[in-house]
Design a protein around this motif. Sequence first.
Motif, PDB file in Angstrom:
ATOM      1  N   VAL A  97       0.847  -1.188   0.000  1.00 18.85           N
ATOM      2  CA  VAL A  97       0.000   0.000   0.000  1.00 18.85           C
ATOM      3  C   VAL A  97       0.885   1.242   0.000  1.00 18.85           C
ATOM      4  CG1 VAL A  97      -1.729   1.338   1.260  1.00 18.85           C
ATOM      5  CG2 VAL A  97      -1.884  -1.159   1.211  1.00 18.85           C
ATOM      6  N   LEU A  98       0.566   2.177  -0.870  1.00 15.83           N
ATOM      7  CA  LEU A  98       1.221   3.480  -0.890  1.00 15.83           C
ATOM      8  C   LEU A  98       0.278   4.515  -0.293  1.00 15.83           C
ATOM      9  CD1 LEU A  98       2.613   3.582  -4.560  1.00 15.83           C
ATOM     10  CD2 LEU A  98       3.719   2.637  -2.517  1.00 15.83           C
ATOM     11  N   VAL A  99       0.833   5.464   0.439  1.00 15.42           N
ATOM     12  CA  VAL A  99       0.052   6.599   0.939  1.00 15.42           C
ATOM     13  C   VAL A  99       0.699   7.858   0.384  1.00 15.42           C
ATOM     14  CG1 VAL A  99      -0.855   7.802   2.945  1.00 15.42           C
ATOM     15  CG2 VAL A  99      -0.501   5.324   3.052  1.00 15.42           C
ATOM     16  N   HIS A 100      -0.095   8.626  -0.369  1.00 13.30           N
ATOM     17  CA  HIS A 100       0.453   9.782  -1.089  1.00 13.30           C
ATOM     18  C   HIS A 100      -0.325  11.046  -0.778  1.00 13.30           C
ATOM     19  CE1 HIS A 100       2.562  12.062  -4.067  1.00 13.30           C
ATOM     20  NE2 HIS A 100       1.517  12.186  -4.870  1.00 13.30           N
ATOM     21  N   ASP A 101       0.390  12.142  -0.528  1.00 16.29           N
ATOM     22  CA  ASP A 101      -0.246  13.431  -0.265  1.00 16.29           C
ATOM     23  C   ASP A 101      -0.868  13.991  -1.536  1.00 16.29           C
ATOM     24  OD1 ASP A 101       0.655  13.370   2.357  1.00 16.29           O
ATOM     25  OD2 ASP A 101       2.466  14.536   1.925  1.00 16.29           O
ATOM     26  N   ALA A 102      -2.129  14.405  -1.448  1.00 14.52           N
ATOM     27  CA  ALA A 102      -2.756  15.078  -2.587  1.00 14.52           C
ATOM     28  C   ALA A 102      -2.036  16.380  -2.909  1.00 14.52           C
ATOM     29  CB  ALA A 102      -4.222  15.356  -2.272  1.00 14.52           C
ATOM     30  N   ALA A 103      -1.355  16.942  -1.925  1.00 12.16           N
ATOM     31  CA  ALA A 103      -0.653  18.213  -2.119  1.00 12.16           C
ATOM     32  C   ALA A 103       0.727  18.041  -2.746  1.00 12.16           C
ATOM     33  CB  ALA A 103      -0.515  18.936  -0.784  1.00 12.16           C
ATOM     34  N   ARG A 104       1.075  16.817  -3.162  1.00 10.09           N
ATOM     35  CA  ARG A 104       2.320  16.589  -3.918  1.00 10.09           C
ATOM     36  C   ARG A 104       1.922  16.122  -5.327  1.00 10.09           C
ATOM     37  NH1 ARG A 104       6.709  16.704  -0.321  1.00 10.09           N
ATOM     38  NH2 ARG A 104       6.089  16.368   1.848  1.00 10.09           N
ATOM     39  N   PRO A 105       1.504  17.059  -6.167  1.00  5.51           N
ATOM     40  CA  PRO A 105       0.905  16.684  -7.455  1.00  5.51           C
ATOM     41  C   PRO A 105       1.897  16.272  -8.531  1.00  5.51           C
ATOM     42  CG  PRO A 105       1.000  19.060  -7.267  1.00  5.51           C
ATOM     43  CD  PRO A 105       1.459  18.519  -5.944  1.00  5.51           C
ATOM     44  N   PRO A 210      15.799   7.491  -2.692  1.00  5.31           N
ATOM     45  CA  PRO A 210      15.900   8.866  -3.197  1.00  5.31           C
ATOM     46  C   PRO A 210      14.560   9.427  -3.648  1.00  5.31           C
ATOM     47  CG  PRO A 210      17.668   7.508  -4.073  1.00  5.31           C
ATOM     48  CD  PRO A 210      16.712   6.576  -3.393  1.00  5.31           C
ATOM     49  N   GLY A 211      14.259  10.642  -3.195  1.00  3.08           N
ATOM     50  CA  GLY A 211      13.087  11.353  -3.663  1.00  3.08           C
ATOM     51  C   GLY A 211      13.448  12.218  -4.863  1.00  3.08           C
ATOM     52  N   HIS A 212      12.676  13.274  -5.077  1.00  2.00           N
ATOM     53  CA  HIS A 212      12.909  14.133  -6.234  1.00  2.00           C
ATOM     54  C   HIS A 212      12.511  15.559  -5.878  1.00  2.00           C
ATOM     55  CE1 HIS A 212      12.673  15.729 -10.351  1.00  2.00           C
ATOM     56  NE2 HIS A 212      13.333  14.653 -10.743  1.00  2.00           N
ATOM     57  N   GLU A 213      13.260  16.528  -6.397  1.00  2.00           N
ATOM     58  CA  GLU A 213      12.996  17.931  -6.068  1.00  2.00           C
ATOM     59  C   GLU A 213      11.618  18.383  -6.543  1.00  2.00           C
ATOM     60  OE1 GLU A 213      15.395  19.719  -9.973  1.00  2.00           O
ATOM     61  OE2 GLU A 213      16.056  20.191  -7.932  1.00  2.00           O
ATOM     62  N   GLU A 214      11.041  17.709  -7.549  1.00  2.00           N
ATOM     63  CA  GLU A 214       9.731  18.115  -8.050  1.00  2.00           C
ATOM     64  C   GLU A 214       8.578  17.473  -7.284  1.00  2.00           C
ATOM     65  OE1 GLU A 214       9.631  17.542 -12.270  1.00  2.00           O
ATOM     66  OE2 GLU A 214      11.174  19.055 -12.634  1.00  2.00           O
ATOM     67  N   ALA A 215       8.899  16.657  -6.285  1.00  2.00           N
ATOM     68  CA  ALA A 215       7.855  16.044  -5.468  1.00  2.00           C
ATOM     69  C   ALA A 215       7.549  16.908  -4.241  1.00  2.00           C
ATOM     70  CB  ALA A 215       8.276  14.641  -5.035  1.00  2.00           C
ATOM     71  N   PHE A 216       7.761  18.216  -4.349  1.00  2.11           N
ATOM     72  CA  PHE A 216       7.533  19.111  -3.220  1.00  2.11           C
ATOM     73  C   PHE A 216       6.039  19.237  -2.904  1.00  2.11           C
ATOM     74  CE2 PHE A 216       7.624  21.718  -7.050  1.00  2.11           C
ATOM     75  CZ  PHE A 216       6.503  22.520  -6.909  1.00  2.11           C
ATOM     76  N   LYS A 217       5.775  19.676  -1.690  1.00  2.00           N
ATOM     77  CA  LYS A 217       4.401  19.805  -1.213  1.00  2.00           C
ATOM     78  C   LYS A 217       3.877  21.213  -1.468  1.00  2.00           C
ATOM     79  CE  LYS A 217       1.642  18.493   2.837  1.00  2.00           C
ATOM     80  NZ  LYS A 217       1.722  17.985   4.234  1.00  2.00           N
ATOM     81  N   VAL A 218       2.687  21.300  -2.037  1.00  3.19           N
ATOM     82  CA  VAL A 218       2.049  22.589  -2.291  1.00  3.19           C
ATOM     83  C   VAL A 218       1.264  22.969  -1.035  1.00  3.19           C
ATOM     84  CG1 VAL A 218       0.417  23.876  -3.713  1.00  3.19           C
ATOM     85  CG2 VAL A 218       1.933  22.178  -4.770  1.00  3.19           C
ATOM     86  N   THR A 219       1.854  23.848  -0.250  1.00  3.07           N
ATOM     87  CA  THR A 219       1.270  24.235   1.028  1.00  3.07           C
ATOM     88  C   THR A 219       0.909  25.715   1.079  1.00  3.07           C
ATOM     89  OG1 THR A 219       2.577  22.533   2.145  1.00  3.07           O
ATOM     90  CG2 THR A 219       1.673  24.268   3.524  1.00  3.07           C
ATOM     91  N   ARG A 220       1.731  26.545   0.465  1.00  7.90           N
ATOM     92  CA  ARG A 220       1.538  27.991   0.490  1.00  7.90           C
ATOM     93  C   ARG A 220       1.389  28.522  -0.937  1.00  7.90           C
ATOM     94  NH1 ARG A 220       5.150  26.427   4.340  1.00  7.90           N
ATOM     95  NH2 ARG A 220       4.704  27.103   6.485  1.00  7.90           N
ATOM     96  N   PRO A 221       0.854  29.740  -1.085  1.00 11.57           N
ATOM     97  CA  PRO A 221       0.648  30.292  -2.432  1.00 11.57           C
ATOM     98  C   PRO A 221       1.898  30.258  -3.306  1.00 11.57           C
ATOM     99  CG  PRO A 221      -0.523  31.626  -0.835  1.00 11.57           C
ATOM    100  CD  PRO A 221       0.272  30.621  -0.042  1.00 11.57           C
ATOM    101  N   LEU A 222       3.080  30.500  -2.730  1.00  7.58           N
ATOM    102  CA  LEU A 222       4.303  30.487  -3.525  1.00  7.58           C
ATOM    103  C   LEU A 222       4.586  29.093  -4.085  1.00  7.58           C
ATOM    104  CD1 LEU A 222       6.711  32.082  -4.589  1.00  7.58           C
ATOM    105  CD2 LEU A 222       7.922  31.545  -2.468  1.00  7.58           C
ATOM    106  N   ASP A 223       4.221  28.052  -3.334  1.00  5.37           N
ATOM    107  CA  ASP A 223       4.409  26.683  -3.826  1.00  5.37           C
ATOM    108  C   ASP A 223       3.566  26.445  -5.074  1.00  5.37           C
ATOM    109  OD1 ASP A 223       6.008  26.138  -1.566  1.00  5.37           O
ATOM    110  OD2 ASP A 223       4.240  25.576  -0.396  1.00  5.37           O
ATOM    111  N   LEU A 224       2.375  27.029  -5.094  1.00  2.00           N
ATOM    112  CA  LEU A 224       1.501  26.861  -6.252  1.00  2.00           C
ATOM    113  C   LEU A 224       2.095  27.539  -7.478  1.00  2.00           C
ATOM    114  CD1 LEU A 224      -1.171  25.487  -6.901  1.00  2.00           C
ATOM    115  CD2 LEU A 224      -2.349  27.623  -6.334  1.00  2.00           C
ATOM    116  N   VAL A 225       2.729  28.679  -7.282  1.00  2.00           N
ATOM    117  CA  VAL A 225       3.408  29.374  -8.391  1.00  2.00           C
ATOM    118  C   VAL A 225       4.532  28.502  -8.941  1.00  2.00           C
ATOM    119  CG1 VAL A 225       4.808  31.376  -9.014  1.00  2.00           C
ATOM    120  CG2 VAL A 225       2.830  31.665  -7.514  1.00  2.00           C
ATOM    121  N   LEU A 226       5.309  27.890  -8.046  1.00  2.38           N
ATOM    122  CA  LEU A 226       6.401  27.020  -8.472  1.00  2.38           C
ATOM    123  C   LEU A 226       5.861  25.791  -9.197  1.00  2.38           C
ATOM    124  CD1 LEU A 226       9.366  26.220  -8.523  1.00  2.38           C
ATOM    125  CD2 LEU A 226       9.109  25.296  -6.213  1.00  2.38           C
TER     126      LEU A 226
END
Length: 240
Positions: A97-105, A210-226
Amino acid sequence: MVPAAGRGERLGPGAPKALRELGGAPLLVHAVRALARSRSVGLVVVAAPPNGVAEVVGLLDSHGLDGKDVRVVAGGATRQESVRLGLAAIPEQTEIVLVHDAARPLVPVEVVDAVIGAVRGGAGAVVPAVPLADTVKRVEPAEAGRPEPVLDTPDRATLRAVQTPQGFRRELLAEVHAKALSEAAAGGGPAVTDDAGLVEWYGGQVVVVPGHEEAFKVTRPLDLVLAEAVLARRRASDGF
């Protein structure tokens, strides 16, 4: 499994975080697509806000998901409760089973596959993670607006920023959630922020891939811009 019942207040007022749009589609749709791109993923279960199940079903139906089996269940008041409810909707014969944050699109499929591969290789709990770029200070919390005294500076080489999806042997994940539920009913329970933390709390071992730099979490407005910039680059380069 994608727990997506939270509000995400740090993105500001409006729709729940998972339903905020990125490149014309909700974050949740991108997160489900990211999991569905893996050939090893046969089912995606989404834990939606209890009063928003029909809306989430409609959203997912309106965005093609490559013929994957996608199911929506009502989530709970906490992330932990949503994961437990989502786990109950997964067939018992499912071993991983994988558990994935919806905020890591934008998690790349190679990260999903690496987590699955590590669980298949014998690990009970696996998290993707990246090294820290910044120096980290441990501080003594102070009142709002007051300076915080530094306690020490951990060795950055030993620290990792954890991402998702996190992967688990199904029986292990079910076991730690059952223990947490039992302790909560007795007025206790662990204070953790993710499922790997539950495994650690009850003495299990968690390993890192290893993860990936593009798997960041969208938490704040600036994250959405990125995230918009990353998505635009992907679409321009490979028709993502």
